[in-house]
Design a protein around this motif. Structure first.
Motif: not given
Length: 181
Positions: A152-164
């Motif tokens: 659907n055209g979404f782009k990855k823009f960030g990530e939080i390590k060890n969140f879940y």
């Protein structure tokens, strides 16, 4: 052809078997509650940490319907209620929102239902709510959701390590964004 009825928000492509409709309190049923309690359906959701009941779901939906920062829709596939999709934390000043979705009926997984429902929600977000950006946050190991978002055209823009915490391990939370302008 596309049909739009904003008052009740019925939106669908007339050539499609997938539609989204605004949720009503009468849509709460035990099938939906069972999806929320199904470990396979909620494998990647924080909902897996709760026990859901008809009463708790009805209360949750009443709050959502009363909120002016949330819009929740049922997903219909071949005339059957198969899931839900939501815009939450709608910010009308900054013209953005978060999105979440769930296809509860496991028998229909793999039919492109989530992708099409997201597409319909994006059109609604842009045309009706005049939003400019939609954000989705997912568990990194949820490959299916990553694919649906990218389709659907979404782009990855960030990530939080060890969140879940997931299966006694810490895993990352990944953010995707879609520009609607």
């Amino acid at each position: 052809y596309i049909i739009i009825l904003w008052q009740y928000f019925i939106f669908y492509n007339t050539n499609s078997m997938i539609k989204i409709y605004s949720i009503k309190i009468t849509d709460v049923n035990l099938i939906w509650v069972n999806w929320l309690n199904n470990k396979k359906v909620n494998k990647y959701s924080n909902q897996r940490h709760k026990v859901h009941t008809y009463k708790s779901q009805k209360s949750f939906i009443k709050k959502k319907l009363a909120s002016n920062t949330s819009k929740i829709f049922k997903i219909i596939y071949k005339k059957k209620f198969v899931g839900v999709i939501e815009l939450k934390n709608i910010n009308r000043i900054n013209k953005c929102s978060e999105m979440s979705y769930m296809i509860g009926e496991t028998k229909v997984w793999g039919n492109g239902i989530a992708s099409k429902a997201i597409n319909l929600l994006l059109v609604y977000s842009k045309k009706k709510l005049k939003l400019n950006k939609i954000i989705a946050a997912i568990v990194k190991s949820n490959i299916g959701s990553q694919k649906v978002l990218k389709n659907n055209g979404f782009k990855k823009f960030g990530e939080i390590k060890n969140f879940y915490e997931f299966n006694k391990k810490l895993i990352n939370k990944v953010f995707y964004i879609k520009d609607l302008i």
